[in-house]
Structures are given as structure tokens and as C-alpha cells.
Design an enzyme around this catalytic site. Structure first.
Site, PDB file in Angstrom:
ATOM      1  N   GLY A 118      10.646 -17.567   0.290  1.00  8.54           N
ATOM      2  CA  GLY A 118      11.100 -17.844  -1.078  1.00  8.54           C
ATOM      3  C   GLY A 118      12.278 -18.807  -1.090  1.00  8.54           C
ATOM      4  O   GLY A 118      12.278 -19.817  -1.796  1.00  8.54           O
ATOM      5  N   ASP A 142      11.066  -9.119   7.122  1.00  8.24           N
ATOM      6  CA  ASP A 142       9.621  -8.958   6.887  1.00  8.24           C
ATOM      7  C   ASP A 142       8.764  -9.721   7.897  1.00  8.24           C
ATOM      8  O   ASP A 142       7.574  -9.436   8.034  1.00  8.24           O
ATOM      9  CB  ASP A 142       9.261  -9.445   5.479  1.00  8.24           C
ATOM     10  CG  ASP A 142      10.054  -8.742   4.391  1.00  8.24           C
ATOM     11  OD1 ASP A 142      10.566  -7.638   4.667  1.00  8.24           O
ATOM     12  OD2 ASP A 142      10.167  -9.291   3.293  1.00  8.24           O
ATOM     13  N   ARG A 186       7.672  -6.265   2.231  1.00  7.26           N
ATOM     14  CA  ARG A 186       6.927  -6.951   1.161  1.00  7.26           C
ATOM     15  C   ARG A 186       5.432  -6.905   1.452  1.00  7.26           C
ATOM     16  O   ARG A 186       4.944  -5.861   1.855  1.00  7.26           O
ATOM     17  CB  ARG A 186       7.423  -8.391   0.976  1.00  7.26           C
ATOM     18  CG  ARG A 186       8.852  -8.476   0.462  1.00  7.26           C
ATOM     19  CD  ARG A 186       9.141  -9.864  -0.095  1.00  7.26           C
ATOM     20  NE  ARG A 186      10.570 -10.078  -0.244  1.00  7.26           N
ATOM     21  CZ  ARG A 186      11.282  -9.804  -1.328  1.00  7.26           C
ATOM     22  NH1 ARG A 186      10.694  -9.292  -2.382  1.00  7.26           N
ATOM     23  NH2 ARG A 186      12.582 -10.034  -1.362  1.00  7.26           N
ATOM     24  N   ARG A 278       6.952  15.816   3.785  1.00  7.61           N
ATOM     25  CA  ARG A 278       8.267  15.319   3.365  1.00  7.61           C
ATOM     26  C   ARG A 278       8.241  13.792   3.452  1.00  7.61           C
ATOM     27  O   ARG A 278       7.537  13.236   4.303  1.00  7.61           O
ATOM     28  CB  ARG A 278       9.377  15.845   4.268  1.00  7.61           C
ATOM     29  CG  ARG A 278       9.644  17.328   4.158  1.00  7.61           C
ATOM     30  CD  ARG A 278      10.331  17.688   2.832  1.00  7.61           C
ATOM     31  NE  ARG A 278      10.724  19.085   2.802  1.00  7.61           N
ATOM     32  CZ  ARG A 278       9.939  20.100   2.419  1.00  7.61           C
ATOM     33  NH1 ARG A 278       8.689  19.859   2.036  1.00  7.61           N
ATOM     34  NH2 ARG A 278      10.389  21.336   2.418  1.00  7.61           N
TER      35      ARG A 278
END
Ligand SMILES: Nc1ncnc2c1ncn2[C@@H]1O[C@H](COP(=O)(O)OP(=O)(O)O)[C@@H](O)[C@H]1O
Ligand SMILES: O=P(O)(O)OC[C@H]1O[C@](O)(COP(=O)(O)O)[C@@H](O)[C@@H]1O
Ligand SMILES: [Mg+2]
Length: 361
Positions: A118, A142, A186, A278
Site C-alpha cells: 500500500g 504480512d 491481511r 478458548r
């Protein structure tokens, strides 16, 4: 090309471990080898929008502690699209010219932008409009930037996610529970897959592989039949519900953030198998902390390589790591090839070979 005398450096997008090691490396090489001046731009494009721009001179005598420091001491931003920037009064404005003006005011001859897909797309568009000599360095936990095998921050994040799974292992076994760990990434499942294998997960769900919840439950039942009454489930944040719905949290400024799929998976498992479940959402713990030795190394390598690219006049390029060496690739190539997990790649094969359930067996 004019002579280089003064370069700027900024960090953009989500922070990660290893950014400060890059800055340190750039400062050492640019000043020590080439005799340039280095300006640290604060808070990425937002710092350049201000008048005067937010920036500090960087020197070799105050950077040694940076090698082992997490985050980015320059600050960063991952909100407020500069091409439609929220002005606070409900209106939006294209701030490109303000950013270019900030760059000019600092008297810079070139700019090193450390960012992910980005950020690099945003910086490239601004650089093209303003004739800015841009060189990119890939960073993101990522590991989704194309054209490089690895980006700064991924190794540390994977180490932390692996350690989290190690810790969950003991408590899962002690209580006979199914523990679900939700990690970031992502739209790419790199952290989940790598840390899932490294931490011994029984089930790993990534966005690239659509799953059936019954396949997940069958793995848990299979383990129960073998007398293993606990299970470790790794889930990547962008995994969808079985019906294909994206689980998101809308936050400030209308920005979407992933989060919540771990809870959905745990509920489904509990309902269908009766197991006690959990959920742990690792969140920003993955981004914080001390950089791993590898991220310090990669940061140092990329910093030196980026400075050399500027010296060679190779702008609009990004440094990349491939086949045990640094290369340079056009930034355009890097941002056009979003790097997700390869379904026929080594890690997917490894997971299957180990008997890890990927949800589609
Ligand atoms: N200069 C910027 N101003 C505002 N938002 C930005 C800026 N740079 C990146 N972003 C946003 O931040 C998010 C993450 O950016 P990205 O560059 O992908 O991060 P990373 O660089 O960590 O991968 C993207 O949604 C991107 O649009
Ligand atoms: O810090 P924020 O704004 O909550 O963003 C969270 C997102 O940033 C990341 O941690 C890193 O993503 P980027 O490297 O693209 O910034 C993602 O894994 C996660 O989805
Ligand atoms: Mg990104």
C-alpha cells in the site's frame, strides 16, 4: 542526474520490528561511505504535508541503540489516504502537492521509502507526480510484497506467533482444550502457515485455502480417538466464515480491520464436537518487541543496498531479497504481484506431510 547531497528516509504503513535497523544502516552508509546528509521524515506522508515538514537531521553518533529497538522512531501512518485526505471538517482533499512541497522544502535529492504494498503504491504515485527520486525498501509482517522472498518484520512476527503457540500448547494439554490462535497477515496466510508449522499446530486455516468446518472437526475427533484431548488451531485473520463472509471490525476513519474469525471457528468447533475451546487473538503483540537477529540483518542489508541504488541513480526501484542476495526490482513489479501463499509451495507440502489439517482434506 544531479549530484546527490541530501537524502530523506521515511517509514510508512503498519510498523514492524526491524525498521530502526534499516534507518541505522542507511545513515551509516549514506554518511560514512558517500558523505551525504540524511533527513528522517516523521510520520510518513503526513509529516511532509505539514508546513514546515516534520523532519529531523540524522547523524551517526545517535543511532547505535536503533539496531535492537522495535517500532519506528520516525513514526508512521496507515490511515488518511493522501489522495482523499480527511480534512477534519467532513471534506476530503488531494494532498499530493502539499507532500511534494514538503519534500522540496527539505531540499532533498532522493527519498528512501520503507513500506509495504500500500505504502509503495502511494509513494510511487506521489514520486511520479513530483519528479521525486524514490527508492523502496519492503517491510511488512504480512510478507505479502511481491518480487522479494522476504520483507522486514515477517521473521520477528513469525517468531512471536510461534512462541505464542508454544505457550498455548502446555495450557491446552493441561486442560484438554482446543486452543484457537488468531494471527495477522491481511489477505496472505504466511504468518499462520510458518508459525503454525514451527509451533506444531494441528490445524492451520489460511485465506488462500477454503475450508470445511467438518474437516476441522474431524481432525479434532481423530486426535481424541488417539487419546489426545487437546488441539492447537492456527487461524489467519482474513479467513472467512464457512459461508464465505468476511469477519471485520470497522474502526475509526471508516477503515476496515480484520478480526474475529478465531471466535467464530472456536464456537463452531465447540458446537459440533463438544470440545472446550478458548480463543487468543495475538494482535499487535506480533508487531511489537525486539527485532529478531534475522530482521536486524535483513534491515542492515536492505539499508546499504538502498543507499547504493541511489548512488547508482536507479530510482523507482525497490531492493529485494532473492536467492541469497539483494537485487533491485521496479517498484511497479513489486506492487503488482501481491504475494499470497503458493498452494503448491514448500510450506503447504510440509504442512500436509506432517499431517496438519488445512481444512480441505
Ligand atoms: N502515506 C499513507 N497515508 C495513508 N495511508 C497509508 C499511507 N501509506 C500506506 N497507507 C495505508 O496503510 C495500509 C497499509 O499500508 P501498507 O503499505 O500495505 O503497509 P505495509 O506498508 O505495512 O504493507 C494500507 O491500507 C495503505 O493504504
Ligand atoms: O495497526 P492496524 O491499523 O490495526 O492494522 C492492522 C493490520 O496491519 C498489519 O499488522 C500489517 O499490515 P501492513 O504491513 O500492510 O501495514 C496487518 O497484519 C493487520 O491486518
Ligand atoms: Mg500491506
Amino acid at each position: 542526474m544531479g549530484e546527490i547531497k541530501r537524502i530523506g528516509i521515511l517509514t510508512s504503513g503498519g510498523d514492524c520490528a526491524g525498521l530502526n535497523a534499516v534507518i541505522r544502516s542507511v545513515v551509516h552508509h549514506a554518511i560514512g561511505t558517500y558523505g551525504w546528509e540524511v533527513v528522517g521524515i516523521q510520520e510518513a506522508t503526513q509529516g511532509l504535508m505539514e508546513n514546515p515538514p516534520k523532519a529531523i537531521a540524522l547523524h551517526r553518533d545517535n543511532i547505535d541503540h536503533l539496531l535492537m529497538m522495535g517500532g519506528t522512531f520516525l513514526g508512521t501512518t496507515n490511515k488518511g489516504n493522501p489522495f482523499a485526505f480527511p480534512m477534519g471538517d467532513g471534506t476530503v482533499k488531494d494532498r499530493t502537492e502539499d507532500i511534494i512541497a514538503g519534500y522540496r522544502q527539505l531540499g532533498l535529492d532522493a527519498l528512501i521509502g520503507i513500506g509495504g504494498d500500500g505504502s509503495l503504491a502511494i509513494l510511487r504515485r506521489i514520486a511520479q507526480q513530483g519528479g521525486i527520486n524514490l527508492v523502496g525498501i519492503p517491510k511488512t509482517i504480512d510478507n505479502d510484497v511481491g518480487a522479494t522472498e522476504i520483507s522486514i518484520g515477517f521473521d520477528t512476527a513469525t517468531n512471536i506467533a510461534t512462541e505464542a503457540l508454544d505457550r498455548l500448547h502446555f495450557t491446552a494439554a493441561s486442560h484438554n482444550r482446543v486452543m484457537v490462535l488468531e494471527v495477522m497477515g491481511r489477505d496472505a496466510g504466511h504468518i499462520a502457515l510458518a508459525a503454525g508449522i514451527g509451533g506444531g499446530a494441528d490445524i492451520i486455516l489460511i485465506p488462500e485455502i477454503p475450508y470445511r468446518i467438518e474437516s476441522v472437526c474431524n481432525k479434532i475427533r481423530q486426535r481424541q480417538a488417539q487419546g489426545k484431548n487437546f488441539c492447537l488451531v492456527m487461524v489467519s485473520e482474513a479467513v472467512r466464515t464457512e459461508l464465505g463472509d468476511q469477519v471485520k471490525q470497522i474502526q475509526q476513519f471508516g477503515e476496515d480491520r480484520y478480526g474475529g474469525i478465531g471466535k467464530y471457528i472456536a464456537e463452531q468447533i465447540a458446537q459440533r464436537t463438544g470440545a472446550e475451546t478458548r480463543v487468543t487473538v495475538l494482535g499487535h503483540i506480533q508487531r511489537g518487541g525486539i527485532p529478531s537477529p534475522f530482521d536486524r540483518l535483513l534491515g542492515s542489508v536492505f539499508g546499504v543496498a538502498a543507499v547504493d541504488l541511489i548512488a547508482a541513480g536507479k530510482f523507482d526501484h525497490m531492493v529485494a531479497w532473492r536467492n541469497r542476495q539483494t537485487i533491485s526490482v521496479p517498484i511497479e513489479e513489486a506492487i503488482q504481484t501481491y504475494q499470497t501463499v503458493k498452494l503448491d509451495g514448500a510450506l503447504v507440502k510440509t504442512a500436509r506431510g506432517l499431517g496438519i489439517c488445512l481444512g480441505n482434506d
